[in-house]
Design a protein around this motif. Sequence first.
Motif, PDB file in Angstrom:
ATOM      1  N   CYS A 216       0.896  -0.800  -0.136  1.00 46.23           N
ATOM      2  CA  CYS A 216      -0.502   0.145  -0.241  1.00 46.23           C
ATOM      3  C   CYS A 216       0.413   1.113  -0.255  1.00 46.23           C
ATOM      4  CB  CYS A 216      -0.789  -0.171   1.057  1.00 46.23           C
ATOM      5  SG  CYS A 216      -2.228  -1.213   1.413  1.00 46.23           S
ATOM      6  N   ALA A 217       0.512   2.486  -0.058  1.00 44.71           N
ATOM      7  CA  ALA A 217       1.130   3.816  -0.455  1.00 44.71           C
ATOM      8  C   ALA A 217       1.019   4.169   0.990  1.00 44.71           C
ATOM      9  CB  ALA A 217       0.047   4.602  -1.494  1.00 44.71           C
ATOM     10  N   HIS A 218       1.614   5.237   0.996  1.00 44.68           N
ATOM     11  CA  HIS A 218       1.884   6.171   2.829  1.00 44.68           C
ATOM     12  C   HIS A 218       0.322   5.399   3.085  1.00 44.68           C
ATOM     13  CE1 HIS A 218       5.826   6.762   3.843  1.00 44.68           C
ATOM     14  NE2 HIS A 218       5.905   6.837   2.177  1.00 44.68           N
ATOM     15  N   ARG A 219       0.002   5.154   3.972  1.00 45.29           N
ATOM     16  CA  ARG A 219      -1.016   5.328   5.126  1.00 45.29           C
ATOM     17  C   ARG A 219      -1.967   4.578   5.024  1.00 45.29           C
ATOM     18  NH1 ARG A 219      -4.925  10.964   4.285  1.00 45.29           N
ATOM     19  NH2 ARG A 219      -6.878   9.920   4.503  1.00 45.29           N
ATOM     20  N   TYR A 220      -1.668   3.739   4.113  1.00 49.08           N
ATOM     21  CA  TYR A 220      -3.135   3.023   3.815  1.00 49.08           C
ATOM     22  C   TYR A 220      -2.724   1.657   4.473  1.00 49.08           C
ATOM     23  CZ  TYR A 220      -4.939   6.883   1.032  1.00 49.08           C
ATOM     24  OH  TYR A 220      -5.285   7.963   0.763  1.00 49.08           O
ATOM     25  N   ILE A 221      -3.713   0.753   4.232  1.00 48.09           N
ATOM     26  CA  ILE A 221      -3.532  -0.785   5.083  1.00 48.09           C
ATOM     27  C   ILE A 221      -5.024  -1.518   4.271  1.00 48.09           C
ATOM     28  CG2 ILE A 221      -2.441  -0.499   6.691  1.00 48.09           C
ATOM     29  CD1 ILE A 221      -4.654  -0.816   8.503  1.00 48.09           C
ATOM     30  N   GLY A 222      -4.887  -2.944   4.272  1.00 47.38           N
ATOM     31  CA  GLY A 222      -6.073  -3.634   3.635  1.00 47.38           C
ATOM     32  C   GLY A 222      -5.522  -3.411   2.639  1.00 47.38           C
ATOM     33  N   PRO A 223      -6.599  -5.120   2.308  1.00 47.79           N
ATOM     34  CA  PRO A 223      -6.235  -6.003   0.765  1.00 47.79           C
ATOM     35  C   PRO A 223      -6.209  -5.181  -0.321  1.00 47.79           C
ATOM     36  CG  PRO A 223      -7.978  -7.437   2.439  1.00 47.79           C
ATOM     37  CD  PRO A 223      -7.606  -6.030   3.230  1.00 47.79           C
ATOM     38  N   THR A 224      -6.550  -4.355  -0.241  1.00 42.57           N
ATOM     39  CA  THR A 224      -7.097  -3.248  -1.286  1.00 42.57           C
ATOM     40  C   THR A 224      -7.103  -2.003  -1.390  1.00 42.57           C
ATOM     41  OG1 THR A 224      -9.272  -2.802  -0.661  1.00 42.57           O
ATOM     42  CG2 THR A 224      -8.955  -4.060  -2.484  1.00 42.57           C
ATOM     43  N   CYS A 225      -6.393  -1.804  -0.073  1.00 41.62           N
ATOM     44  CA  CYS A 225      -5.347  -0.904   0.364  1.00 41.62           C
ATOM     45  C   CYS A 225      -6.419   0.673   0.913  1.00 41.62           C
ATOM     46  CB  CYS A 225      -4.253  -0.108  -0.346  1.00 41.62           C
ATOM     47  SG  CYS A 225      -2.960  -0.922  -0.496  1.00 41.62           S
ATOM     48  N   THR A 226      -7.571   0.254   1.658  1.00 43.93           N
ATOM     49  CA  THR A 226      -8.702   1.242   1.519  1.00 43.93           C
ATOM     50  C   THR A 226      -8.991   2.033   2.955  1.00 43.93           C
ATOM     51  OG1 THR A 226     -10.590  -0.708   1.523  1.00 43.93           O
ATOM     52  CG2 THR A 226      -9.960   0.890  -0.935  1.00 43.93           C
ATOM     53  N   LYS A 227      -8.306   1.074   3.660  1.00 45.89           N
ATOM     54  CA  LYS A 227      -8.739   1.687   4.723  1.00 45.89           C
ATOM     55  C   LYS A 227      -7.044   2.815   5.434  1.00 45.89           C
ATOM     56  CE  LYS A 227     -10.860  -2.754   6.517  1.00 45.89           C
ATOM     57  NZ  LYS A 227     -10.683  -3.818   7.652  1.00 45.89           N
ATOM     58  N   ASP A 228      -7.632   3.858   5.903  1.00 46.82           N
ATOM     59  CA  ASP A 228      -6.223   4.744   6.090  1.00 46.82           C
ATOM     60  C   ASP A 228      -5.758   3.934   8.030  1.00 46.82           C
ATOM     61  OD1 ASP A 228      -6.444   7.052   5.918  1.00 46.82           O
ATOM     62  OD2 ASP A 228      -8.310   7.730   6.286  1.00 46.82           O
ATOM     63  N   CYS A 229      -4.339   4.578   8.231  1.00 46.48           N
ATOM     64  CA  CYS A 229      -3.766   3.759   9.786  1.00 46.48           C
ATOM     65  C   CYS A 229      -5.180   3.935  11.245  1.00 46.48           C
ATOM     66  CB  CYS A 229      -2.519   4.987   9.569  1.00 46.48           C
ATOM     67  SG  CYS A 229      -1.607   3.754   8.642  1.00 46.48           S
ATOM     68  N   PRO A 230      -4.526   3.024  11.741  1.00 46.66           N
ATOM     69  CA  PRO A 230      -5.107   3.347  12.976  1.00 46.66           C
ATOM     70  C   PRO A 230      -4.271   4.449  13.556  1.00 46.66           C
ATOM     71  CG  PRO A 230      -4.393   0.783  12.274  1.00 46.66           C
ATOM     72  CD  PRO A 230      -3.881   1.675  11.465  1.00 46.66           C
ATOM     73  N   GLU A 231      -5.294   4.754  15.108  1.00 51.57           N
ATOM     74  CA  GLU A 231      -4.914   5.404  15.264  1.00 51.57           C
ATOM     75  C   GLU A 231      -4.283   5.597  16.242  1.00 51.57           C
ATOM     76  OE1 GLU A 231      -7.169   7.328  19.374  1.00 51.57           O
ATOM     77  OE2 GLU A 231      -7.716   8.458  17.750  1.00 51.57           O
ATOM     78  N   GLY A 232      -2.820   6.476  15.967  1.00 48.66           N
ATOM     79  CA  GLY A 232      -1.416   5.910  17.132  1.00 48.66           C
ATOM     80  C   GLY A 232      -0.724   5.454  15.469  1.00 48.66           C
ATOM     81  N   LEU A 233      -1.168   5.455  14.719  1.00 47.67           N
ATOM     82  CA  LEU A 233       0.656   4.537  13.810  1.00 47.67           C
ATOM     83  C   LEU A 233       0.523   5.920  12.574  1.00 47.67           C
ATOM     84  CD1 LEU A 233      -0.378   1.319  14.198  1.00 47.67           C
ATOM     85  CD2 LEU A 233       1.104   1.801  15.150  1.00 47.67           C
ATOM     86  N   TYR A 234       1.360   5.560  11.809  1.00 50.63           N
ATOM     87  CA  TYR A 234       1.747   6.431  10.481  1.00 50.63           C
ATOM     88  C   TYR A 234       2.295   5.738   9.403  1.00 50.63           C
ATOM     89  CZ  TYR A 234       6.443   7.904  12.314  1.00 50.63           C
ATOM     90  OH  TYR A 234       7.420   8.416  12.240  1.00 50.63           O
ATOM     91  N   GLY A 235       2.849   6.179   8.427  1.00 49.81           N
ATOM     92  CA  GLY A 235       3.745   6.165   6.778  1.00 49.81           C
ATOM     93  C   GLY A 235       3.430   4.857   6.434  1.00 49.81           C
ATOM     94  N   ARG A 236       3.848   4.331   5.792  1.00 47.34           N
ATOM     95  CA  ARG A 236       3.980   3.172   4.739  1.00 47.34           C
ATOM     96  C   ARG A 236       3.689   2.035   5.698  1.00 47.34           C
ATOM     97  NH1 ARG A 236       6.327   2.133  -0.686  1.00 47.34           N
ATOM     98  NH2 ARG A 236       5.544   3.693  -1.251  1.00 47.34           N
ATOM     99  N   TYR A 237       2.514   1.469   5.366  1.00 49.15           N
ATOM    100  CA  TYR A 237       2.240   0.172   5.895  1.00 49.15           C
ATOM    101  C   TYR A 237       1.762   0.083   7.544  1.00 49.15           C
ATOM    102  CZ  TYR A 237       5.448  -1.982   2.356  1.00 49.15           C
ATOM    103  OH  TYR A 237       5.320  -2.233   1.067  1.00 49.15           O
ATOM    104  N   CYS A 238       1.989   1.683   7.981  1.00 48.57           N
ATOM    105  CA  CYS A 238       1.142   1.735   9.200  1.00 48.57           C
ATOM    106  C   CYS A 238       2.337   1.281  10.217  1.00 48.57           C
ATOM    107  CB  CYS A 238       0.297   1.891   9.374  1.00 48.57           C
ATOM    108  SG  CYS A 238      -1.483   2.554   7.976  1.00 48.57           S
ATOM    109  N   SER A 239       3.531   1.247   9.879  1.00 47.93           N
ATOM    110  CA  SER A 239       4.439   0.030  10.397  1.00 47.93           C
ATOM    111  C   SER A 239       5.020   1.578  12.099  1.00 47.93           C
ATOM    112  CB  SER A 239       5.342  -0.307   9.943  1.00 47.93           C
ATOM    113  OG  SER A 239       6.535   0.837   8.841  1.00 47.93           O
TER     114      SER A 239
END
Length: 294
Positions: A216-239
């Motif tokens: 996924c591009a920055h800030r997105y997660i999920g199989p089709t990269c449609t979900k924003d990072c959960p609160e408290g996480l940021y960056g690529r893969y919300c890692s």
Amino acid sequence: MAGMVLLVCCSWAVLLCLSVQAYENLALHQPTWQSSTYWSDSGAELAVDGRHKNMDVYGGQCAASNWGKTAEWRVDLGGVRSIHHIFIQYATGTRVWDENNIYAEYFLGFSVYISNTTNKEDGVLCFRDTNYTRATIPNPVNITCPYHGRYVIYYNNRTHPPYPEGYSNDAYTDLCEVEVYGCPSLGYYGENCSLECPQNCQDGYCDIVEGTCFGCAHRYIGPTCTKDCPEGLYGRYCSQNCSMTCGDPGRCDIMTGHCKVGCQVGWTGVMCEKGYHLTNYNTHKTSTYLKRYT
């Protein structure tokens, strides 16, 4: 009635054919290379010329290399492509393909790589034969290979004896046809290559069948990269974790990680990563200065 049944059967046959052939042969008439050439009418380009009726290496329709301990052949698809499967028709000498066909021992142990460079080691291993015998190796063979790449590389070797039973002592290309099926344009998937990959897939790539993202591009997660990072996480893969020294601890911009509402007392910087302490002292009057930690 019989005519109606025949019509229905023919319709199903056409639909099946269209389904199987929906992906485009990306290798047809594309530039090729092989590690050596057996004779003048066995060049690497013959494996992508669309002809494989004569499957003898002397028939002018098969790419063939000299004998050696390694044999390599590749096709340049002209750019990074989304691949679904690869069809390989190996030489048969125009004889029945069974355990007594001498070409079976040459075919055993082959590998197929997908790479963005001409070096197979830079790519991914799509398939490696470790189980076939002269009696079980199919010809032709269809290999499911859902990867992205520019070069499809066929490789075989006889460099580490003793070899498994039934293997030849030398390696050859002997490829009568290699067909690489997939989508000619990146960013599409589906049998007709008509569906667009989700917009937040990393580099625009997605699985050619399911349309799921490989990353996924920055800030997105999920199989089709449609979900924003959960609160408290940021960056690529919300890692990455937001700083606990932000003014609102653990909350930050999901793209940059920058704190949104300043920093807690004693901290500064866009991510509140720099600490300092307050010191009071008197000269002619009381003043305050900041001594930063470095």
